[in-house]
Design a protein around this motif. Structure first.
Motif, PDB file in Angstrom:
ATOM      1  N   UNK A  28       0.871  -1.137   0.096  1.00 56.21           N
ATOM      2  CA  UNK A  28      -0.032   0.264   0.050  1.00 56.21           C
ATOM      3  C   UNK A  28       0.874   1.371  -0.108  1.00 56.21           C
ATOM      4  N   UNK A  29       2.096   1.218   0.745  1.00 59.14           N
ATOM      5  CA  UNK A  29       2.809   2.258   0.509  1.00 59.14           C
ATOM      6  C   UNK A  29       3.721   2.507  -0.510  1.00 59.14           C
ATOM      7  N   UNK A  30       3.876   1.642  -1.256  1.00 61.48           N
ATOM      8  CA  UNK A  30       4.673   1.547  -2.537  1.00 61.48           C
ATOM      9  C   UNK A  30       3.864   1.624  -3.881  1.00 61.48           C
ATOM     10  N   UNK A  31       2.758   1.185  -3.781  1.00 61.07           N
ATOM     11  CA  UNK A  31       1.848   0.821  -5.147  1.00 61.07           C
ATOM     12  C   UNK A  31       1.856   2.210  -6.069  1.00 61.07           C
ATOM     13  N   UNK A  32       1.727   3.221  -5.533  1.00 61.68           N
ATOM     14  CA  UNK A  32       1.540   4.541  -6.496  1.00 61.68           C
ATOM     15  C   UNK A  32       2.766   4.630  -7.171  1.00 61.68           C
ATOM     16  N   UNK A  33       4.072   4.698  -6.284  1.00 57.86           N
ATOM     17  CA  UNK A  33       5.017   4.681  -7.345  1.00 57.86           C
ATOM     18  C   UNK A  33       5.486   3.683  -8.383  1.00 57.86           C
ATOM     19  N   UNK A  34       4.958   2.500  -7.895  1.00 57.33           N
ATOM     20  CA  UNK A  34       5.376   1.299  -8.750  1.00 57.33           C
ATOM     21  C   UNK A  34       4.499   1.701  -9.915  1.00 57.33           C
ATOM     22  N   UNK A  35       3.204   2.046  -9.953  1.00 54.33           N
ATOM     23  CA  UNK A  35       2.264   2.194 -11.121  1.00 54.33           C
ATOM     24  C   UNK A  35       3.132   3.209 -12.052  1.00 54.33           C
ATOM     25  N   UNK A  36       3.335   4.249 -11.339  1.00 50.48           N
ATOM     26  CA  UNK A  36       3.994   5.333 -12.163  1.00 50.48           C
ATOM     27  C   UNK A  36       5.436   4.754 -13.028  1.00 50.48           C
ATOM     28  N   UNK A  37       5.865   3.999 -12.301  1.00 52.43           N
ATOM     29  CA  UNK A  37       7.221   3.528 -12.973  1.00 52.43           C
ATOM     30  C   UNK A  37       7.171   2.488 -14.023  1.00 52.43           C
ATOM     31  N   UNK A  38       5.701   1.751 -14.333  1.00 55.47           N
ATOM     32  CA  UNK A  38       5.596   0.680 -14.740  1.00 55.47           C
ATOM     33  C   UNK A  38       5.686   0.898 -16.505  1.00 55.47           C
TER      34      UNK A  38
END
Length: 309
Positions: A60-70
């Motif tokens: 939940x903490x990292x999913x935003x950044x991970x999606x942006x870097x996809x």
């Protein structure tokens, strides 16, 4: 046509297997084993819950950044992460439900240990009563023979000694009162019956207090957890709540020590820290639990309020 015959080596083993009697199970050990089993389940699922909750928090903490870097695959990754989050949340809830069920069942299982212990004491009392009855019968027979032989009644000497003690005019000098075996048996039966009756009004212990030893060098606050849950027959707060309190207490102590270092209070810094954990009704009593230097003021872990130790 020849028939197969068992070898001499295997025949005794087969015979022993067929004639061996089933091993009897001690009721007390069986009842206690159930309590221990449920406690082990609680510990295992508490550890699983801690792991799953940490995994969930990280996603939940990292999913935003991970999606942006996809790089264009963000939607697919978002669906995958959503599935993981849902599964982990359900798993955390399942862990909580399993822990709660294990605690409820352990609370219900504890009285069965006491009942098994009481039943054992009752059996021992019954055995003593049978022994006392046989002994009393033989004593009566011997006294009847003695009366017939002497033409007079005989009574145990201790009854005469007791009468002497109750009469001040005759209770002079020192003498020993020797109780007969029948009286010893009666006393043993009474003690066993009394012990067997004690669990009837007994309640499961849901409160307590543990503390670290200021005189023990090197004792760590984590040991407080093992002290609190050392006896599965007592219901301490849930393990994760205990761990959370210990973490807060350790942080409070670290903050205090940092202030001492800042102010150059080296002597006070050497004082051992005492962690005291109090709970009632399976919940930590924040107002009574504290962390403090030995023999000095204490600090409420929840509020940071200074309390006299």
């Amino acid at each position: 046509m020849s028939t197969a015959q068992a070898s001499p080596e295997t025949e005794p083993k087969k015979r022993r297997a067929m004639t061996s009697e089933p091993t009897s199970v001690d009721p007390i050990q069986a009842a206690r084993a159930e309590v221990d089993r449920l406690f082990a389940i609680e510990r295992r699922w508490a550890a699983d819950r801690k792991t799953k909750a940490a995994e969930l928090a990280q996603i939940e903490r990292d999913r935003g950044e991970r999606i942006l870097e996809a790089n264009g695959d963000g939607e697919q990754l978002a669906l995958s992460l959503a599935t993981q989050v849902t599964a982990l949340r359900v798993m955390v809830e399942t862990c909580d439900a399993t822990i709660a069920a294990a605690r409820r069942q352990r609370a219900a299982a504890i009285p069965y240990v006491w009942r098994a212990e009481a039943a054992q004491l009752e059996r021992q009392a019954d055995e003593k009563a049978a022994e006392a009855a046989a002994h009393g019968k033989r004593t009566a027979e011997l006294l009847a023979e003695l009366k017939k032989h002497e033409g007079a009644d005989y009574v145990p000497a201790y009854l005469v000694d007791l009468e002497r003690l109750q009469n001040p005019q005759h209770a002079r000098g020192a003498f020993d009162i020797v109780l007969p075996k029948s009286q010893h048996l009666a006393d043993q039966i009474a003690v066993l019956r009394e012990k067997a009756a004690q669990p009837l009004g007994r309640s499961v212990v849901r409160g307590g207090m543990v503390r670290t030893d200021p005189n023990r060098v090197g004792q760590q606050p984590d040991e407080l957890l093992e002290l609190a849950i050392a006896d599965p027959m007592r219901l301490a707060p849930p393990i994760l709540e205990l761990e959370a309190w210990i973490e807060r207490a350790s942080a409070a102590d670290a903050k205090r020590r940092a202030l001492l270092v800042h102010h150059g209070a080296a002597i006070a810094l050497e004082a051992p820290t005492v962690y005291e954990l109090v709970w009632q009704n399976e919940r930590i009593s924040e107002g009574e639990s504290s962390v403090r230097p030995a023999h000095l003021d204490s600090e409420n872990v929840a509020t940071g309020e200074r309390m006299w130790g």
